[in-house]
Scaffold this active site. Sequence first.
Site, PDB file in Angstrom:
ATOM      1  N   GLY A  50     -50.184  31.311   6.769  1.00  0.00           N
ATOM      2  CA  GLY A  50     -49.151  30.572   6.039  1.00  0.00           C
ATOM      3  C   GLY A  50     -47.924  31.431   5.803  1.00  0.00           C
ATOM      4  O   GLY A  50     -47.849  32.586   6.249  1.00  0.00           O
ATOM      5  N   THR A 103     -52.643  23.941   7.170  1.00  0.00           N
ATOM      6  CA  THR A 103     -51.185  23.996   6.981  1.00  0.00           C
ATOM      7  C   THR A 103     -50.582  25.285   7.547  1.00  0.00           C
ATOM      8  O   THR A 103     -49.373  25.360   7.722  1.00  0.00           O
ATOM      9  CB  THR A 103     -50.804  23.876   5.477  1.00  0.00           C
ATOM     10  OG1 THR A 103     -51.445  24.934   4.763  1.00  0.00           O
ATOM     11  CG2 THR A 103     -51.224  22.541   4.901  1.00  0.00           C
ATOM     12  N   GLY A 104     -51.411  26.268   7.818  1.00  0.00           N
ATOM     13  CA  GLY A 104     -50.924  27.519   8.399  1.00  0.00           C
ATOM     14  C   GLY A 104     -50.675  27.378   9.890  1.00  0.00           C
ATOM     15  O   GLY A 104     -51.085  26.388  10.511  1.00  0.00           O
ATOM     16  N   SER A 111     -54.036  27.840   0.359  1.00  0.00           N
ATOM     17  CA  SER A 111     -53.847  26.565  -0.367  1.00  0.00           C
ATOM     18  C   SER A 111     -52.671  25.820   0.228  1.00  0.00           C
ATOM     19  O   SER A 111     -51.665  26.435   0.589  1.00  0.00           O
ATOM     20  CB  SER A 111     -53.542  26.805  -1.850  1.00  0.00           C
ATOM     21  OG  SER A 111     -53.319  25.550  -2.496  1.00  0.00           O
ATOM     22  N   LYS A 125     -67.373  40.154  -5.928  1.00  0.00           N
ATOM     23  CA  LYS A 125     -68.441  40.717  -6.776  1.00  0.00           C
ATOM     24  C   LYS A 125     -69.460  41.466  -5.913  1.00  0.00           C
ATOM     25  O   LYS A 125     -69.844  42.592  -6.207  1.00  0.00           O
ATOM     26  CB  LYS A 125     -69.107  39.553  -7.529  1.00  0.00           C
ATOM     27  CG  LYS A 125     -70.253  39.922  -8.405  1.00  0.00           C
ATOM     28  CD  LYS A 125     -70.540  38.754  -9.352  1.00  0.00           C
ATOM     29  CE  LYS A 125     -71.985  38.725  -9.766  1.00  0.00           C
ATOM     30  NZ  LYS A 125     -72.831  37.920  -8.897  1.00  0.00           N
ATOM     31  N   TYR A 170     -53.014  19.925  -7.350  1.00  0.00           N
ATOM     32  CA  TYR A 170     -52.609  21.326  -7.166  1.00  0.00           C
ATOM     33  C   TYR A 170     -52.630  22.047  -8.515  1.00  0.00           C
ATOM     34  O   TYR A 170     -53.239  23.104  -8.659  1.00  0.00           O
ATOM     35  CB  TYR A 170     -51.210  21.357  -6.557  1.00  0.00           C
ATOM     36  CG  TYR A 170     -50.683  22.724  -6.197  1.00  0.00           C
ATOM     37  CD1 TYR A 170     -51.315  23.518  -5.248  1.00  0.00           C
ATOM     38  CD2 TYR A 170     -49.514  23.206  -6.783  1.00  0.00           C
ATOM     39  CE1 TYR A 170     -50.801  24.765  -4.906  1.00  0.00           C
ATOM     40  CE2 TYR A 170     -48.998  24.447  -6.444  1.00  0.00           C
ATOM     41  CZ  TYR A 170     -49.650  25.221  -5.503  1.00  0.00           C
ATOM     42  OH  TYR A 170     -49.126  26.454  -5.161  1.00  0.00           O
ATOM     43  N   TYR A 210     -64.942  35.433 -14.328  1.00  0.00           N
ATOM     44  CA  TYR A 210     -65.587  36.481 -13.512  1.00  0.00           C
ATOM     45  C   TYR A 210     -65.216  37.867 -14.030  1.00  0.00           C
ATOM     46  O   TYR A 210     -66.025  38.785 -13.998  1.00  0.00           O
ATOM     47  CB  TYR A 210     -65.209  36.338 -12.030  1.00  0.00           C
ATOM     48  CG  TYR A 210     -66.237  35.562 -11.247  1.00  0.00           C
ATOM     49  CD1 TYR A 210     -66.385  34.194 -11.417  1.00  0.00           C
ATOM     50  CD2 TYR A 210     -67.090  36.206 -10.339  1.00  0.00           C
ATOM     51  CE1 TYR A 210     -67.343  33.483 -10.717  1.00  0.00           C
ATOM     52  CE2 TYR A 210     -68.053  35.495  -9.632  1.00  0.00           C
ATOM     53  CZ  TYR A 210     -68.171  34.140  -9.822  1.00  0.00           C
ATOM     54  OH  TYR A 210     -69.128  33.441  -9.133  1.00  0.00           O
ATOM     55  N   THR A 236     -40.609  30.434  -3.908  1.00  0.00           N
ATOM     56  CA  THR A 236     -40.309  31.571  -3.029  1.00  0.00           C
ATOM     57  C   THR A 236     -39.890  31.032  -1.666  1.00  0.00           C
ATOM     58  O   THR A 236     -40.390  30.002  -1.222  1.00  0.00           O
ATOM     59  CB  THR A 236     -41.548  32.485  -2.933  1.00  0.00           C
ATOM     60  OG1 THR A 236     -41.854  32.952  -4.249  1.00  0.00           O
ATOM     61  CG2 THR A 236     -41.319  33.670  -2.023  1.00  0.00           C
ATOM     62  N   ARG A 278     -40.436  20.830   1.313  1.00  0.00           N
ATOM     63  CA  ARG A 278     -39.859  21.685   0.284  1.00  0.00           C
ATOM     64  C   ARG A 278     -38.351  21.716   0.456  1.00  0.00           C
ATOM     65  O   ARG A 278     -37.823  21.565   1.553  1.00  0.00           O
ATOM     66  CB  ARG A 278     -40.417  23.102   0.379  1.00  0.00           C
ATOM     67  CG  ARG A 278     -41.909  23.121   0.409  1.00  0.00           C
ATOM     68  CD  ARG A 278     -42.442  24.247  -0.364  1.00  0.00           C
ATOM     69  NE  ARG A 278     -42.175  24.021  -1.760  1.00  0.00           N
ATOM     70  CZ  ARG A 278     -43.023  24.345  -2.736  1.00  0.00           C
ATOM     71  NH1 ARG A 278     -44.150  24.919  -2.451  1.00  0.00           N
ATOM     72  NH2 ARG A 278     -42.715  24.114  -3.984  1.00  0.00           N
TER      73      ARG A 278
HETATM   74  N1  UDP Z   1     -35.828  18.177  -3.543  1.00  0.00           N
HETATM   75  C1  UDP Z   1     -34.688  17.470  -3.201  1.00  0.00           C
HETATM   76  N2  UDP Z   1     -34.562  17.056  -1.904  1.00  0.00           N
HETATM   77  C2  UDP Z   1     -35.476  17.310  -0.934  1.00  0.00           C
HETATM   78  C3  UDP Z   1     -36.634  18.048  -1.290  1.00  0.00           C
HETATM   79  C4  UDP Z   1     -36.777  18.451  -2.609  1.00  0.00           C
HETATM   80  O1  UDP Z   1     -33.819  17.205  -4.047  1.00  0.00           O
HETATM   81  O2  UDP Z   1     -35.283  16.880   0.221  1.00  0.00           O
HETATM   82  C5  UDP Z   1     -35.984  18.629  -4.942  1.00  0.00           C
HETATM   83  C6  UDP Z   1     -37.320  18.284  -5.590  1.00  0.00           C
HETATM   84  O3  UDP Z   1     -37.288  16.993  -6.145  1.00  0.00           O
HETATM   85  C7  UDP Z   1     -37.441  19.376  -6.633  1.00  0.00           C
HETATM   86  C8  UDP Z   1     -36.728  20.569  -6.008  1.00  0.00           C
HETATM   87  O4  UDP Z   1     -35.930  20.040  -4.953  1.00  0.00           O
HETATM   88  O5  UDP Z   1     -36.775  19.000  -7.811  1.00  0.00           O
HETATM   89  C9  UDP Z   1     -37.670  21.604  -5.434  1.00  0.00           C
HETATM   90  O6  UDP Z   1     -38.613  20.942  -4.634  1.00  0.00           O
HETATM   91  P1  UDP Z   1     -39.733  21.720  -3.803  1.00  0.00           P
HETATM   92  O7  UDP Z   1     -40.605  20.680  -3.191  1.00  0.00           O
HETATM   93  O8  UDP Z   1     -39.089  22.702  -2.905  1.00  0.00           O
HETATM   94  O9  UDP Z   1     -40.529  22.582  -4.860  1.00  0.00           O
HETATM   95  P2  UDP Z   1     -41.179  22.290  -6.291  1.00  0.00           P
HETATM   96  O10 UDP Z   1     -40.811  20.913  -6.790  1.00  0.00           O
HETATM   97  O11 UDP Z   1     -42.634  22.458  -6.099  1.00  0.00           O
HETATM   98  O12 UDP Z   1     -40.562  23.341  -7.115  1.00  0.00           O
END
Ligand code: UDP
Length: 329
Positions: free
Chosen positions: A12, A37-38, A77, A107, A147, A161, A177, A188
């Site tokens: 990943g 997903t990787g 994940s 462990k 998640y 643990y 990140t 994302r």
């Molecule tokens: N977001 C957006 N347009 C996109 C994808 C995401 O405006 O095409 C917004 C999303 O609603 C969130 C923010 O960008 O408020 C970050 O989203 P991401 O999925 O990267 O991460 P996470 O919500 O887990 O921080």
Amino acid sequence: MTKKILITGAAGFLGSHLCDRFVNEEFHVIAMDNLITGDLKNIQHLFDLPNFEFYHHDVTKFVHVPGKLDYILHFASPASPIDYLKIPIQTLKVGSLGTHNLLGLAKEKKAIILIASTSEVYGDPLVHPQSEEYYGNVNAIGPRGVYDEAKRFQESITMAYHRFHGLETRIARIFNTYGPRMRLNDGRVIPAFIGQALRGEDLTVFGDGLQTRSFCYVSDQVEGIYRLLFSNCVEPINIGNPDELTILDFANEIIKLTGTSQKIVFKPLPQDDPLQRQPDIAKAKKVLGWEPQVSRSDGMAATYNYFKQLSKEELFKSEHKDFSKHIRR
Ligand code: UDP
């Protein structure tokens, strides 16, 4: 004697950068991933090295590693809101059953284990910025709950643990990140905006765009994790960049960076999308002597360069991962 480290989720985004770091530090790296997903292209440059080996394995099944093992980094994940929707049960299993298996392995081998937790344990936070003391505001039954709750369980079983078995454990609460090797179509925001700019599409801002995030460049994140592993900090610790901005301002930054002539279009805000997020990193500064070094402009320039060199085919194919073959009904 060479130290041996198992890295799960190795193919990943974060896992592959951690493989690079530990290979360069002359550890013997055992990389593990089930490739849901990787992507092997993230680690293929390491395949010929004598101190690197790869196991195609799903850590929700019993994990066997022959011989001694000094460290474990559990980074397997799904990690994007689209993934949680597509593979909710795998998301729950890798955080719970997978973590249980890896704690058992740690462990058995007397290894130090670091688990990748997340700012999602704070949910849609009512406290700002988020410090490690905050317990969070999580909707267990919402789409992100699979998640968030898996990661909260993961923290809980890891502490158990530690307390019950005396295991040496570390918990990194990782905030958003970014960097090279992010999946282009995982939904994302950074790959979404850059992909849209490169394809000549409008940038999709969700909601009014006034929700905030704070983005940490991958080399800073890896350094924080590296220091945490070799610290004696057992309690969870935030690793992220406090440089916070709204998603709307970020979209405008991407328009400038890429020079796209496309515009911003607004789409509905996904359910339980946190309205604000910024790590309080006072603890990381004090305990690890760590703070981010890479500015967003430098980090984004490097990230944009990575996405620019992808082929047209990669750029235009929609989510390339077909999860269906991994799903047992
Ligand atoms: N977001 C957006 N347009 C996109 C994808 C995401 O405006 O095409 C917004 C999303 O609603 C969130 C923010 O960008 O408020 C970050 O989203 P991401 O999925 O990267 O991460 P996470 O919500 O887990 O921080």
